[in-house]
Design an enzyme around this catalytic site. Sequence first.
Site, PDB file in Angstrom:
ATOM      1  N   CYS A 236      -5.645 -28.206  29.364  1.00 44.51           N
ATOM      2  CA  CYS A 236      -4.206 -28.509  29.265  1.00 44.51           C
ATOM      3  C   CYS A 236      -3.918 -29.931  29.752  1.00 44.51           C
ATOM      4  O   CYS A 236      -4.265 -30.275  30.882  1.00 44.51           O
ATOM      5  CB  CYS A 236      -3.426 -27.496  30.102  1.00 44.51           C
ATOM      6  SG  CYS A 236      -1.673 -27.866  30.193  1.00 44.51           S
TER       7      CYS A 236
ATOM      8  N   ASN B 129       2.914 -13.395   9.905  1.00 47.83           N
ATOM      9  CA  ASN B 129       1.861 -14.347   9.550  1.00 47.83           C
ATOM     10  C   ASN B 129       1.833 -15.516  10.518  1.00 47.83           C
ATOM     11  O   ASN B 129       2.876 -16.021  10.931  1.00 47.83           O
ATOM     12  CB  ASN B 129       2.068 -14.868   8.126  1.00 47.83           C
ATOM     13  CG  ASN B 129       2.066 -13.730   7.121  1.00 47.83           C
ATOM     14  OD1 ASN B 129       1.600 -12.639   7.426  1.00 47.83           O
ATOM     15  ND2 ASN B 129       2.586 -13.978   5.935  1.00 47.83           N
TER      16      ASN B 129
ATOM     17  N   HIS C 158       3.976 -12.774  15.505  1.00 47.64           N
ATOM     18  CA  HIS C 158       2.600 -12.704  16.019  1.00 47.64           C
ATOM     19  C   HIS C 158       2.029 -14.085  16.365  1.00 47.64           C
ATOM     20  O   HIS C 158       0.823 -14.229  16.478  1.00 47.64           O
ATOM     21  CB  HIS C 158       1.700 -11.994  15.003  1.00 47.64           C
ATOM     22  CG  HIS C 158       2.054 -10.551  14.820  1.00 47.64           C
ATOM     23  ND1 HIS C 158       1.590  -9.772  13.787  1.00 47.64           N
ATOM     24  CD2 HIS C 158       2.845  -9.735  15.556  1.00 47.64           C
ATOM     25  CE1 HIS C 158       2.079  -8.549  13.893  1.00 47.64           C
ATOM     26  NE2 HIS C 158       2.856  -8.502  14.951  1.00 47.64           N
TER      27      HIS C 158
ATOM     28  N   SER D 239       1.198  -4.033   5.279  1.00 45.45           N
ATOM     29  CA  SER D 239       0.645  -2.681   5.154  1.00 45.45           C
ATOM     30  C   SER D 239       1.458  -1.648   5.928  1.00 45.45           C
ATOM     31  O   SER D 239       1.212  -0.448   5.804  1.00 45.45           O
ATOM     32  CB  SER D 239      -0.807  -2.663   5.629  1.00 45.45           C
ATOM     33  OG  SER D 239      -0.902  -3.213   6.918  1.00 45.45           O
TER      34      SER D 239
ATOM     35  N   CYS E 247      -0.885 -23.660  27.051  1.00 48.17           N
ATOM     36  CA  CYS E 247      -1.795 -23.530  28.188  1.00 48.17           C
ATOM     37  C   CYS E 247      -1.904 -22.057  28.557  1.00 48.17           C
ATOM     38  O   CYS E 247      -0.904 -21.329  28.558  1.00 48.17           O
ATOM     39  CB  CYS E 247      -1.267 -24.324  29.374  1.00 48.17           C
ATOM     40  SG  CYS E 247      -2.354 -24.225  30.823  1.00 48.17           S
TER      41      CYS E 247
ATOM     42  N   TYR F 272     -10.714 -19.854  15.813  1.00 52.69           N
ATOM     43  CA  TYR F 272      -9.403 -20.299  15.333  1.00 52.69           C
ATOM     44  C   TYR F 272      -9.455 -21.680  14.682  1.00 52.69           C
ATOM     45  O   TYR F 272      -8.643 -21.997  13.815  1.00 52.69           O
ATOM     46  CB  TYR F 272      -8.356 -20.217  16.447  1.00 52.69           C
ATOM     47  CG  TYR F 272      -7.942 -18.774  16.660  1.00 52.69           C
ATOM     48  CD1 TYR F 272      -7.096 -18.138  15.752  1.00 52.69           C
ATOM     49  CD2 TYR F 272      -8.469 -18.019  17.700  1.00 52.69           C
ATOM     50  CE1 TYR F 272      -6.760 -16.803  15.894  1.00 52.69           C
ATOM     51  CE2 TYR F 272      -8.133 -16.681  17.857  1.00 52.69           C
ATOM     52  CZ  TYR F 272      -7.281 -16.077  16.948  1.00 52.69           C
ATOM     53  OH  TYR F 272      -6.971 -14.752  17.072  1.00 52.69           O
TER      54      TYR F 272
END
Length: 250
Positions: free
Chosen positions: A145, A98, A115, A191, A123, A62
Amino acid sequence: MEQPLPLRDDERVLVLTGAGISAESGVPTFRDAQGLWREHRFEEVASPEGFLRDPALVWQFYSERRRGMEGVVPNAAHRALVELEEALGDRFLLVTQNVDGLHHAAGSRRVIHLHGELFVTRCASCHAPPFSDRSLHLEGPPPRCPSCGVGLLRPHIVWFGEVLDEEALAHIDAFMQEGGANLRFLAVGTSGAVYPAAALVQLARRHGGGTWLINAEAADNRDAFDHFTQARASSAVPRWVTGLLGRQKA
Ligand code: OAD
């Protein structure tokens, strides 16, 4: 392109967006992102089990996504939806699949991130509220955290096998119910393969206010729409919005 009918004062608009609306900003869509995921299986980097197994790998993945957004800016389609929101106020709701944050960057405020959000962290253990976060963790141990000091932090993204936020779904439902037959629905750049987002058109359709799809190709759920414009979002969405607002002004 088929223009929408003039927007009346009692009508409201719900817009659902997917990866295709950000494609012209340079963000790869899921379908086109094979390269992006090639090194990892989805379960490794985008599931609770994967995070338990190797949180550092998940953060690396990420962090690369965050870094990939550097210099990426909203395009004309994002901006047109801001214009629509500014004209409609609370009669407008944007639901996006998105996580890239480009709707916010463009100026959209009434946005539901179905999403999750790439630039938000929470956390994995305690209930401290999610927070804005642009930090990168490309190597080393995953971050802990700052609130509880024990739990690991994780990206605020809905992973495979996780449920969507109930409050968000309830908000969408309430917006649709209040709209009734005066609800217009537009889906852009998606899609139509991932549920429950792909089912929103069916719900909107029951209200009867009209359903539009703007997409580069026929989406899997194309038949559920009253109107389909096969086009790029950056040209078709501004035209759609101008049609709605222009006719309203006339
Ligand atoms: P997809 O990558 O599945 O689909 C993107 C759609 O956008 C395709 O149908 C393209 O034809 C279309 N498209 C591409 N460029 C376009 C452009 N310039 N203008 C208009 N349309 C364009 O992305 P999503 O439908 O958003 O979920 O994917 C849905 C979900 O699947 C994602 O949110 C993600 C993934 O699993 C989670 O991560 C939970």
